[in-house]
Motif scaffolding. Structure first.
Motif, PDB file in Angstrom:
ATOM      1  N   ASP A 211      45.405  40.772  31.210  1.00 27.78           N
ATOM      2  CA  ASP A 211      46.309  39.593  31.176  1.00 27.78           C
ATOM      3  C   ASP A 211      47.316  39.688  32.445  1.00 27.78           C
ATOM      4  OD1 ASP A 211      45.296  38.759  28.801  1.00 27.78           O
ATOM      5  OD2 ASP A 211      46.590  39.544  27.474  1.00 27.78           O
ATOM      6  N   LEU A 212      47.487  40.475  33.054  1.00 29.69           N
ATOM      7  CA  LEU A 212      48.509  40.791  34.216  1.00 29.69           C
ATOM      8  C   LEU A 212      47.763  40.248  35.485  1.00 29.69           C
ATOM      9  CD1 LEU A 212      50.056  44.327  33.428  1.00 29.69           C
ATOM     10  CD2 LEU A 212      50.914  42.011  33.039  1.00 29.69           C
ATOM     11  N   VAL A 213      46.606  40.126  35.280  1.00 25.17           N
ATOM     12  CA  VAL A 213      45.740  39.528  36.744  1.00 25.17           C
ATOM     13  C   VAL A 213      46.338  38.108  37.298  1.00 25.17           C
ATOM     14  CG1 VAL A 213      43.731  38.948  37.839  1.00 25.17           C
ATOM     15  CG2 VAL A 213      43.700  41.129  36.324  1.00 25.17           C
ATOM     16  N   PRO A 214      46.301  37.269  36.319  1.00 24.76           N
ATOM     17  CA  PRO A 214      46.856  35.823  36.847  1.00 24.76           C
ATOM     18  C   PRO A 214      48.160  35.932  37.114  1.00 24.76           C
ATOM     19  CG  PRO A 214      45.522  35.824  34.856  1.00 24.76           C
ATOM     20  CD  PRO A 214      45.903  37.125  35.088  1.00 24.76           C
ATOM     21  N   PRO A 215      49.254  36.760  36.683  1.00 25.36           N
ATOM     22  CA  PRO A 215      50.948  36.631  37.163  1.00 25.36           C
ATOM     23  C   PRO A 215      50.732  37.482  38.285  1.00 25.36           C
ATOM     24  CG  PRO A 215      50.642  37.851  35.156  1.00 25.36           C
ATOM     25  CD  PRO A 215      49.354  36.841  35.085  1.00 25.36           C
ATOM     26  N   ALA A 216      49.921  38.418  38.608  1.00 19.52           N
ATOM     27  CA  ALA A 216      49.983  39.347  39.765  1.00 19.52           C
ATOM     28  C   ALA A 216      49.446  38.367  40.812  1.00 19.52           C
ATOM     29  CB  ALA A 216      49.327  40.554  39.558  1.00 19.52           C
ATOM     30  N   ASP A 235      39.624  42.178  29.397  1.00 23.97           N
ATOM     31  CA  ASP A 235      39.080  40.898  29.705  1.00 23.97           C
ATOM     32  C   ASP A 235      40.438  40.123  30.579  1.00 23.97           C
ATOM     33  OD1 ASP A 235      36.540  41.683  28.951  1.00 23.97           O
ATOM     34  OD2 ASP A 235      36.795  40.200  27.150  1.00 23.97           O
ATOM     35  N   ILE A 236      39.775  39.649  31.855  1.00 24.18           N
ATOM     36  CA  ILE A 236      40.778  38.816  32.521  1.00 24.18           C
ATOM     37  C   ILE A 236      40.802  37.425  32.032  1.00 24.18           C
ATOM     38  CG2 ILE A 236      41.240  37.776  34.726  1.00 24.18           C
ATOM     39  CD1 ILE A 236      39.872  40.284  35.943  1.00 24.18           C
ATOM     40  N   LEU A 251      41.162  38.970  45.092  1.00 22.80           N
ATOM     41  CA  LEU A 251      41.217  39.872  44.140  1.00 22.80           C
ATOM     42  C   LEU A 251      40.159  41.006  44.082  1.00 22.80           C
ATOM     43  CD1 LEU A 251      41.850  40.809  41.063  1.00 22.80           C
ATOM     44  CD2 LEU A 251      40.309  39.124  40.366  1.00 22.80           C
ATOM     45  N   ARG A 252      40.476  42.343  44.183  1.00 24.29           N
ATOM     46  CA  ARG A 252      39.478  43.320  44.352  1.00 24.29           C
ATOM     47  C   ARG A 252      39.532  44.242  43.243  1.00 24.29           C
ATOM     48  NH1 ARG A 252      40.460  44.977  50.915  1.00 24.29           N
ATOM     49  NH2 ARG A 252      39.099  43.299  51.894  1.00 24.29           N
ATOM     50  N   SER A 253      38.117  44.914  43.174  1.00 27.17           N
ATOM     51  CA  SER A 253      38.393  46.181  42.353  1.00 27.17           C
ATOM     52  C   SER A 253      38.155  47.443  43.369  1.00 27.17           C
ATOM     53  CB  SER A 253      36.984  46.142  41.425  1.00 27.17           C
ATOM     54  OG  SER A 253      35.946  46.348  42.415  1.00 27.17           O
ATOM     55  N   VAL A 254      38.638  48.674  42.534  1.00 27.38           N
ATOM     56  CA  VAL A 254      38.953  49.827  43.146  1.00 27.38           C
ATOM     57  C   VAL A 254      37.786  50.758  42.356  1.00 27.38           C
ATOM     58  CG1 VAL A 254      40.151  51.831  43.740  1.00 27.38           C
ATOM     59  CG2 VAL A 254      41.075  49.610  43.947  1.00 27.38           C
ATOM     60  N   THR A 255      36.872  51.450  42.981  1.00 26.97           N
ATOM     61  CA  THR A 255      35.625  52.302  42.272  1.00 26.97           C
ATOM     62  C   THR A 255      35.937  53.729  42.744  1.00 26.97           C
ATOM     63  OG1 THR A 255      34.440  50.443  42.028  1.00 26.97           O
ATOM     64  CG2 THR A 255      33.514  52.597  41.866  1.00 26.97           C
ATOM     65  N   ALA A 256      36.501  54.549  41.845  1.00 29.44           N
ATOM     66  CA  ALA A 256      36.531  55.996  42.391  1.00 29.44           C
ATOM     67  C   ALA A 256      37.086  56.290  43.808  1.00 29.44           C
ATOM     68  CB  ALA A 256      35.477  56.723  42.277  1.00 29.44           C
TER      69      ALA A 256
END
Length: 307
Positions: A211-216, A235-236, A251-256
């Protein structure tokens, strides 16, 4: 608690006598089933500080055992320097027994040399909280002297904020807990509250809350990047293209992480030693450490003292 024999190191591995091991939100995700187990009854813990046991049983060099345990070294990702994306990668405390134990084994090529004169409870959080935060910092494309937003302020965030400040960034922390706001300001954050007071050049989401993804994203300036640092995220919600992504927001993910990330972060730590806020738990209280993480009761990082 279970009794197990001292493990035997395999080819290319070292046996490590553990002094302390950080407790991480990833351990919590494993315990609660957000991450499916890879092997039954695997001992958790992937921020272990200890001494290599020599063949004669005496203590050798001090090392850190982190989350990334091994990679294939042959695939297209490994060859491109992206070993964190290796399909055959294995992880401490997930694929093999981890550091919530007096001993563990690890491939020698994947352990980090550590200073002998720093308390173990200060070093342990660096091995995952610090390294993954550093990876997230590199993924958010923060410009020199830029404005960085940090969402959530636990073990990784409090170390990443200090790394960013050491690199010249202006850091704004978004967190609900009063003690986390206090710690953020103590460590040099420009603000700590419900929302950043100015548009951000980059942001990192540490809280596993979709839920924090949209405001961020909405708080980013034009061309800003949001990196999601956690291994698990709820879930986003639906995004509005105009409000959240237009003007080249990313918007990016971080993996290990890669071993290069680990080495670079530990070099930064040597040049700019962080203030490590940690709560130390006895070995028998490892379960309470995870419970406190789940209930947001830890100011900084949780560390389990093993020996």
């Amino acid at each position: 608690m279970v009794e197990r024999p001292v493990p035997e190191p395999g080819p290319g591995e070292v046996l490590v006598r553990v002094e302390a091991c950080g407790a991480c939100r990833t351990d919590l995700h494993l315990a609660e089933g957000d991450l499916p187990p890879r092997a039954p009854l695997t001992t958790p813990g992937h921020q272990a500080v200890g001494r290599v046991v020599r063949p004669d049983g005496s203590d050798g060099e001090r090392v850190g055992v982190a989350w990334l345990r091994s990679t294939c070294g042959r695939c297209r990702y490994c060859r491109r320097g992206l070993e964190n994306l290796c399909p055959e990668s294995a992880y401490t405390g997930w694929d093999a027994h981890g550091g919530f134990a007096p001993y563990l084994t690890a491939p020698r090529d994947y352990v980090y040399p550590l200073p002998a004169d720093v308390p173990a409870e200060r070093l342990a959080p660096l091995l995952c909280a610090g390294i993954i935060g550093y990876r997230a910092l590199s993924r958010c494309d923060l410009p020199e002297g830029g404005r960085l937003g940090i969402y959530g302020f636990g073990a990784s965030a409090h170390l990443t904020a200090q790394a960013a400040i050491a690199m010249g960034a202006v850091v704004h922390v978004v967190t609900r807990a009063a003690r986390h706001r206090e710690l953020a300001l103590e460590l040099g954050a420009a603000s700590a509250g419900d929302r950043p007071p100015e548009p951000l050049d980059a942001a990192i989401l540490f809280a596993p809350v979709g839920d924090l993804v949209p405001p961020a994203l909405e708080a980013l300036d034009r061309g800003g990047t949001l990196a999601v640092a956690g291994i698990h995220l709820s879930d986003i919600p639906s995004l509005s293209y105009d409000r959240h992504l237009f003007q080249e927001r990313t918007l990016r993910s971080v993996t290990a992480n890669t071993r290069a990330d680990g080495r670079a972060y530990l070099d930064l730590v040597r040049a700019h030693p962080p203030q490590v806020s940690s709560v130390v738990y006895a070995f028998d209280d490892a379960d309470r450490a995870l419970s406190d993480i789940a209930n947001d009761h830890v100011k900084g990082a949780a560390v389990v003292a093993i020996s």
